[in-house]
Design a protein around this motif. Sequence first.
Motif, mmCIF file in Angstrom:
data_model
loop_
_atom_site.group_PDB
_atom_site.id
_atom_site.type_symbol
_atom_site.label_atom_id
_atom_site.label_comp_id
_atom_site.label_asym_id
_atom_site.label_seq_id
_atom_site.Cartn_x
_atom_site.Cartn_y
_atom_site.Cartn_z
ATOM 1 N N TYR A 90 -18.365 -24.344 -40.153
ATOM 2 C CA TYR A 90 -18.521 -24.538 -41.596
ATOM 3 C C TYR A 90 -19.847 -25.225 -41.890
ATOM 4 C CZ TYR A 90 -17.155 -29.542 -41.399
ATOM 5 O OH TYR A 90 -17.081 -30.879 -41.135
ATOM 6 N N PHE A 91 -20.295 -25.066 -43.133
ATOM 7 C CA PHE A 91 -21.567 -25.610 -43.590
ATOM 8 C C PHE A 91 -21.305 -26.531 -44.772
ATOM 9 C CE2 PHE A 91 -22.309 -21.684 -41.457
ATOM 10 C CZ PHE A 91 -23.517 -21.824 -40.791
ATOM 11 N N VAL A 92 -22.005 -27.650 -44.812
ATOM 12 C CA VAL A 92 -21.874 -28.616 -45.904
ATOM 13 C C VAL A 92 -23.215 -28.754 -46.600
ATOM 14 C CG1 VAL A 92 -21.112 -30.917 -46.582
ATOM 15 C CG2 VAL A 92 -20.257 -29.917 -44.463
ATOM 16 N N GLU A 93 -23.224 -28.520 -47.911
ATOM 17 C CA GLU A 93 -24.416 -28.758 -48.724
ATOM 18 C C GLU A 93 -24.084 -29.793 -49.789
ATOM 19 O OE1 GLU A 93 -26.849 -24.859 -49.234
ATOM 20 O OE2 GLU A 93 -24.733 -24.274 -49.150
ATOM 21 N N HIS A 94 -25.092 -30.512 -50.234
ATOM 22 C CA HIS A 94 -24.875 -31.636 -51.148
ATOM 23 C C HIS A 94 -25.599 -31.398 -52.464
ATOM 24 C CE1 HIS A 94 -23.283 -33.769 -47.664
ATOM 25 N NE2 HIS A 94 -24.299 -33.255 -47.004
ATOM 26 N N GLY A 95 -24.885 -31.630 -53.560
ATOM 27 C CA GLY A 95 -25.479 -31.430 -54.876
ATOM 28 C C GLY A 95 -25.039 -32.500 -55.846
ATOM 29 N N PRO A 96 -25.397 -32.359 -57.119
ATOM 30 C CA PRO A 96 -25.064 -33.379 -58.126
ATOM 31 C C PRO A 96 -23.563 -33.642 -58.271
ATOM 32 C CG PRO A 96 -26.677 -31.809 -58.976
ATOM 33 C CD PRO A 96 -26.187 -31.260 -57.686
#
Length: 312
Positions: A90-96
């Motif tokens: 799995y991939f984790v991306e970070h946003g507002p």
Amino acid sequence: MTDSHYDLLCLGEPLGEFNATRAETGAFQFGHGGDTSNCAVAAARQGLSVGYLGALGDDSAGHSIRAMWRREGVDARHVTTHPTAPTGLYFVEHGPSGHVFSYLRAGSAASLYGPRDLPEQTIRSARIVQASGISQAISAAACDAVFAAFETARKAGVTTAYDTNLRLKLWPLTRARAIIHAACAIADIILPGLDDAAQLTGLDDPDRIVDFYLGLGARVVALTLGAEGSLVATPVKRERFRPIKVDAIDATGAGDCYDGAFLAEYLRTGDAFLAGAYANVAAALSTQGYGAVAPLPSRADVEARMAVEAKR
């Protein structure tokens, strides 16, 4: 450690993790995840003897997860290796609005794990058996494995613990609700998160949500409330725990940390409310670094912060 001395036995899907620690450059840091695996590691860091049930691929991610478990003291002797199916990623991306997950797990080794693979004597000799909604969502075989493990545990007088952990990318809400609540009906300890529980129950008030899960027969419900702390309830008492202020970086795995810390302290003290206070702090501390596993606190970390909080 022998099979007969697991304090906690977790069942589910371990995953390789790619976490976008520097989104501006497109760089991803490899790590390890999977909700019940994170719970297992969190509990091991609190001093429990922990075993894991599931399957991995014969690939670099699977080998790395096994190496991580060895370092962390999680016994994986009953985790099978599939010769052709891969380890899920799995991939984790970070946003507002927080972290966003995407998965490559279709046809994974863990999704092929079923009731026939369960080591029943190992389950009967554990103190707690833990699984989650994700453990059941990945395939029909994995779903049945959780039901079979819980039934084996309950017949042996072993405590069962279940995190609802809803992932609508894996199954539709109607099916998820039916299966998750069927599992909750045979769980002694239910560990829902507020957002998931609201979708599953149609309720938005924390007290009404814990009443719903107590009504299914749970002895303990520990509801995490994100930035608002947590609420722990039994049929005769309930207590709200205020949020712990930290410099949060990444909330990946915070709920799983809560589970592992809660179960560890519950086994140590026999008190759901002491366990709730402890897990509330542990989960907050786990948000101070990137990834699901690396920031998980040790018992010394949690106790030190609890001592600080007690003086406030």
